[in-house]
Design a protein around this motif. Structure first.
Motif, PDB file in Angstrom:
ATOM      1  N   PRO A 107      37.412  43.434 -14.408  1.00 40.35           N
ATOM      2  CA  PRO A 107      37.463  42.370 -15.685  1.00 40.35           C
ATOM      3  C   PRO A 107      38.028  42.905 -17.064  1.00 40.35           C
ATOM      4  CG  PRO A 107      34.875  42.720 -14.880  1.00 40.35           C
ATOM      5  CD  PRO A 107      35.942  43.728 -14.310  1.00 40.35           C
ATOM      6  N   THR A 130      36.902  36.978 -12.876  1.00 44.89           N
ATOM      7  CA  THR A 130      35.561  36.844 -12.971  1.00 44.89           C
ATOM      8  C   THR A 130      35.445  36.306 -11.375  1.00 44.89           C
ATOM      9  OG1 THR A 130      35.546  34.570 -13.530  1.00 44.89           O
ATOM     10  CG2 THR A 130      34.964  36.293 -15.150  1.00 44.89           C
ATOM     11  N   ALA A 132      28.111  38.607 -12.212  1.00 47.82           N
ATOM     12  CA  ALA A 132      29.219  37.803 -11.603  1.00 47.82           C
ATOM     13  C   ALA A 132      29.148  36.156 -11.754  1.00 47.82           C
ATOM     14  CB  ALA A 132      29.584  38.412 -10.348  1.00 47.82           C
ATOM     15  N   PHE A 151      29.100  35.245 -15.512  1.00 43.31           N
ATOM     16  CA  PHE A 151      30.344  35.374 -16.156  1.00 43.31           C
ATOM     17  C   PHE A 151      31.602  34.296 -15.684  1.00 43.31           C
ATOM     18  CE2 PHE A 151      28.996  39.157 -18.030  1.00 43.31           C
ATOM     19  CZ  PHE A 151      29.821  39.234 -19.295  1.00 43.31           C
ATOM     20  N   THR A 152      31.390  33.886 -14.338  1.00 46.72           N
ATOM     21  CA  THR A 152      32.363  33.077 -13.682  1.00 46.72           C
ATOM     22  C   THR A 152      32.091  31.892 -14.198  1.00 46.72           C
ATOM     23  OG1 THR A 152      32.163  34.533 -11.579  1.00 46.72           O
ATOM     24  CG2 THR A 152      33.053  32.212 -11.544  1.00 46.72           C
ATOM     25  N   GLN A 166      32.411  41.768 -19.724  1.00 48.70           N
ATOM     26  CA  GLN A 166      31.745  41.991 -18.547  1.00 48.70           C
ATOM     27  C   GLN A 166      31.966  43.350 -17.870  1.00 48.70           C
ATOM     28  OE1 GLN A 166      33.337  39.564 -15.509  1.00 48.70           O
ATOM     29  NE2 GLN A 166      31.900  39.755 -14.310  1.00 48.70           N
TER      30      GLN A 166
END
Lengths: 509, 504
Positions: free
Chosen positions: B12, B35, B88, B91-92, B119
């Motif tokens: 990241p 991400t 994950a 954050f995506t 991240q």
């Protein structure tokens, strides 16, 4: 008629010229700078003199590197060349190089004349060498004065600025009081022990059981107070903000790193070597000074509109952190102090580089408002200042964090974990003055230039040279290099820790 | 198959750096791709992790700072496996939200870099197997958020972010001192080590444990936040941009919960037992206070903020029940809450769009009219928040209460009130925004395609967890029992010392 006159004269002491080479380089450079400063053409004065200063500091660093790892006593026990001396000289000469570049196109050097300005800086550095290397009361005092006198003048070197003269005078008066106190302390120390050499003093204290002797205790108290003045430790720090603010900024930068390193060098050597047998008597005092210094520095720095005043209080606070390493009286403690001085100076000098750049670019001086909108206007300087502030605050992934980590580790190992906890809590307080600077840089959207052309609005009737001056590429360069160093040593600190690994070897801790 | 955790960890940050250096019109895309790659990598991890074997896998261990003895040691265990994937996912979702739903707020390159660093720091805290490294990442997490809030935050951002920073750093820097002290003391003059694996062999004396444990607990409780330490929360939450807030509320609080299981309990078993009731009191107080506040505040954002305090209270309760089921439930609940709370933050932003920008419940009402699909999505998420039977949140809370019943029954009774209160505030949030009379400012419209892109995948994760909570539970069980074992031993020996046969 060949009387043997020579026999009546005591043999001249053996002098190890190689060992003295850093000192000789600095003194020689000071003389050359003074002579070159007399040259007729202005270009030579303004360009060659700083160059001489740079070369001299570089040569001194070269000598230090050549002597690296040695541990020798010079001039019949007057000076001692050991890892501590060499490490601190590296810090001092490094600060010298950077301050020379900062002062290169500064008003102050112009007003007092370049030859004098840079040669005083070199003389001051020579004094610092004598101070950190001295292992005798007399040389200590000589070093102290050789350091102080040039700095009094440098502080007042903007002879046309009232503030600068005031700062110089203030520093002269307070510094003289400090020197006098130290001198009195030394006299009493000599009276109590009958010795001037550090190791001899230690032996005398131990063998005569002087640790509770009133004369001796008075001597220790006066030495403590005197050096606390010099190192600007609270409650003897009151001169610091005024002097830092009034002095020309490159001089302030130099003082905040080099003078500090020299002062701690002599404090470590005097107390950890000469007065160590009486450590139990002076340790509580220094713990108290450390606490007071941390509190006063951090509280004083809050809400200071002037960057230089803020950095002055911050340097007081940082000195308090360094004292945490000092009161431990351990090998790890001295190592932690040395790595702290190295790592902290990076962020500190970077901050001064940006302050100087903004002093030249804007008409707001060192006020924090001069930084407003820096993020969009000058992204490189903004990043430099950001890294500097984060490092001074001790945020992870900066050099300042690693410096504090080392101190905390040393404190924990020396059974002073509670002092480390105090350090940490107060360094959280420090965020309350470092972070607003960062916030000012990045959030403060000043009114954007009307057409986005980025041009400086022309004042009515302004002559072409009335627009704010240019900062100069060297400031951006220094700042960028230091900021990168802050980041690199924040991630890979081991080289610095290796460098200082032998710091305490000459102290016998 | 070899999986290099360093790649997951630094990817990241590298993506963020690329986003900064390449032309800014690509920045959001690069951020999203970064991400997504991490997400793909963590899903591989989920599939590849040997559940039968358990324990620490994919270990990376290098000596980092040899003078102090800090290792760069990473590893995946049952404790962090699912949390990594959750990180994950969130954050995506946040990157996707920034890409498709937020207007250009300027400086997208810097935004992408900061989110990338955030991240990396969060993943680092989850992956670290050296407690000094854990603390460093834990502290570092805050830095990108500082800038994210200062540059893109709400009107009171400067003071809000300072408050946030001061509160959380007091805790985490004290934790740093504690972590260093434990290593130095355990080394007893030798080379200190902070490796979690090694420390189990050399536990500390009980006298030193007390204050160091409290330093750790304080750091975690502030970060969550828990009841008396939540002072930064209202201002902090109100001033964060949505994409940042989703990550903050979903993930950062979970790092703290994870820290209890990963670092505090194995390190200070005696202190954990000694202060068990204190922490349970804090937990129950958080549950009650958070629930009551969530029921009374007018800002939809703060309803979620206070509900987080309550939910995190449940998680702390589960952990400090010092009972296997409680801890399993806490870990499951950490994942559940992360997904649901993250999704609801986006829902709040969507609500605000339908009320002319206001996040106040008093400005909302009748939004369901004309937005049935949006209403359905919101309803399912609200049910998950209130832990309706059938959702994974129900399973989590049930296990937490079960664990608490077996160890400290009184606390379980009080905490059970919190379950009922959750229904009050979750339904109040839903009903007063979606139903009731259509408010003046409300201009409702159906879930747009772009909004759906963000919210529907999160909804699918919630449903998947509801259908098969065992997926998140099974790797945890072995790991939580390991985390608790030391504390339980202390408890058992205490119990057998005082009353024969009282041990569980």
């Amino acid at each position: 008629m060949s009387f043997s006159v020579a026999a009546a004269v005591p043999a001249a002491p053996y002098i190890d010229w190689a060992g003295l080479s850093p000192l000789l380089a600095l003194l020689g450079g000071a003389i050359v700078a003074l002579i070159v400063g007399l040259a007729g053409p202005r270009a030579i004065r303004t360009q060659v003199v700083p160059l001489v200063s740079l070369v001299t500091f570089a040569a001194a660093i070269g000598c230090v590197i050549a002597l690296w790892g040695q541990s020798i006593v010079l001039i019949e026990g007057a000076l001692q060349l050991d890892p501590l001396t060499l490490i601190l000289m590296l810090v001092i000469c490094g600060a010298g190089i950077i301050s020379t570049l900062l002062a290169w196109r500064d008003q102050a050097a112009d007003e007092i004349a370049h030859g004098e300005f840079f040669s005083l800086m070199l003389l001051g550095s020579a004094g610092m060498f004598v101070l950190v290397a001295s292992r005798d009361l007399v040389t200590t005092f000589v070093g102290l004065e050789l350091l102080s006198l040039p700095l009094y003048i440098l502080c007042a070197s903007r002879v046309r600025a009232e503030r600068s003269l005031e700062a110089g005078l203030k520093y002269l008066i307070v510094g003289s009081v400090g020197s006098a106190t130290v001198l009195y302390g030394f006299a009493l120390l000599y009276g109590a022990t009958g010795q001037t050499g550090y190791s001899e003093i230690a032996a005398a204290i131990a063998s005569n059981g002087l640790a509770t002797d009133p004369l001796f205790l008075t001597a220790v108290a006066m030495c403590t107070v005197g050096f606390a003045f010099k190192a600007s430790l609270a409650p003897f720090h009151q001169w610091t903000p005024d002097v830092y603010e009034g002095a020309p900024t490159p001089v302030t930068a130099f003082m905040s790193v080099a003078t500090k390193a020299a002062a701690f060098g002599v404090i470590i050597r005097l107390f950890d070597v000469a007065l160590r047998p009486a450590a139990e008597t002076w340790e509580p005092i220094w713990v108290a000074i450390a606490l007071i210094t941390m509190v006063v520095g951090n509280v004083g720095a809050l809400r200071q509109p002037s960057m230089k005043r803020m950095l002055a209080y911050s340097s007081v606070a940082q000195a308090g952190y360094v004292l945490v390493g000092f009161v431990l009286v351990t090998d790890l403690g001295v190592q932690a102090i040395c790595s702290y001085l190295i790592l902290y100076s990076l962020g500190n000098l970077a901050a001064f580089a940006v302050v100087i750049a903004r002093e030249r670019e804007t008409d707001e001086g060192d006020n924090i408002s001069a930084l407003r909108g820096l993020g969009s206007e000058r992204p490189v300087l903004a990043l430099v200042m950001t890294m500097a502030m984060l490092s001074l605050a001790g945020i992870p992934a900066t050099a300042g964090f690693m410096a504090k980590l080392r101190l905390i580790e040393a404190a924990a190992a020396g059974d002073y974990a509670w002092l480390a906890a105090v350090l940490v809590i107060l360094s959280v307080v420090s965020l309350a003055y470092y972070l607003p600077v960062v916030a000012t840089i990045w959030r403060g959207e000043t009114e954007p230039a009307a057409d986005g052309a980025g041009g400086v609005p022309v004042l009515a009737g302004g002559a072409p040279d009335a627009e704010p001056g240019r900062a100069g590429w060297e400031l951006t360069l220094i700042g960028a290099v230091l900021a990168i160093a802050v980041l690199v040593f924040g991630i890979i600190p081991q080289p610095v820790f290796n460098l200082v690994a032998s710091a305490a070897r000459g102290l016998g801790l | 198959m070899t999986i290099h955790l360093s790649i997951i960890l630094w990817l990241p940050a590298v993506a963020g750096l690329l986003a900064l250096l390449l032309p800014s019109r690509f920045a959001r895309w690069i951020s999203l791709i970064g991400t997504l790659l991490v997400l793909a990598y963590t899903i591989t991890l989920l599939a590849d992790y040997d559940r039968a074997l358990g324990g620490l896998q994919y270990v990376t261990d290098e000596l980092w700072i040899s003078s102090i003895g800090v290792h760069y040691a990473l590893g995946v265990s049952g404790l962090n496996l699912v949390l990594l994937a959750t990180t994950a996912v969130i954050f995506t979702a946040s990157a996707l939200w920034t890409l498709v739903d937020e207007p250009d707020h300027g400086k997208p390159g810097i935004y992408a870099l900061l989110m990338g660093l955030a991240q990396t720091a969060v993943l680092g805290a989850f992956l670290a197997q050296d407690r000094a490294l854990f603390v460093i990442f834990f502290d570092l997490m805050l830095v990108p958020f500082y800038f994210l809030i200062v540059i893109w935050g709400g009107p009171d951002r400067t003071s809000a972010v300072l408050k946030l920073f001061l509160y959380t750093l007091v805790g985490s820097l004290l934790m740093l001192v504690g972590a260093i002290t434990t290593g130095v003391m355990a080394a007893d003059g030798g080379q200190p080590s902070f490796l979690l694996a090694e420390l189990a062999k050399t536990p500390l004396g009980s006298t030193a444990q007390g204050w160091i444990f409290l330093a750790f607990a304080l750091a975690f409780l502030i970060k969550m936040p828990s009841f008396p330490f939540h002072g930064w929360m209202p201002d902090g939450y109100s001033n964060m941009p949505i994409g940042v807030l989703a990550v903050f509320t979903a993930i950062l609080s979970k790092v703290a919960a994870y820290g209890f299981l990963q670092v505090a309990l194995p390190l200070f078993p005696e202190a954990a037992v000694e202060y068990q009731e204190l922490l349970m009191i804090v937990a129950v107080a958080s549950i009650l206070y958070g629930s009551v506040m969530a029921f009374t505040v007018d800002s939809a954002r703060l309803v979620l903020g206070y509900s987080s305090i309550a939910q995190l209270g449940f998680i702390v309760l589960g952990i400090f029940a010092l009972d296997g089921r409680g801890a399993d439930g806490a870990l499951l609940q950490a994942t559940n809450h992360a997904i649901v709370a993250g999704a609801l933050i986006f829902v709040v932003a969507m609500l605000a769009r339908r009320t002319g920008g206001s996040e106040k419940l008093s400005d909302m009402g009748g939004i369901a009219k004309g937005a049935p699909a949006f209403a359905a999505v919101f309803l399912v998420l609200s049910f998950a928040l209130l832990a309706m039977p059938g959702t994974a949140n129900f399973v989590g809370e049930f296990m937490i209460l079960l664990g608490t019943f077996t160890s400290k029954m009184a606390f379980a009774f009080v905490a059970a009130i919190g379950v009922a209160l959750a229904a009050f505030y979750a339904l109040r949030l839903y009903v007063s925004s979606m139903h009731h009379r259509v408010a003046e400012k409300v201009n409702s419209f159906e879930l747009t395609l772009r909004e759906g892109l963000v919210i529907v995948p999160l909804l699918l994760v919630v449903i998947a967890l509801a259908l098969y909570p065992q997926f998140a539970l099974s790797p945890a069980q072995d790991a939580t029992s390991k985390a608790l074992s030391a504390a339980q031993q202390v408890q058992n020996s205490d119990a057998s010392n005082t009353t024969q046969g009282a041990a569980r």
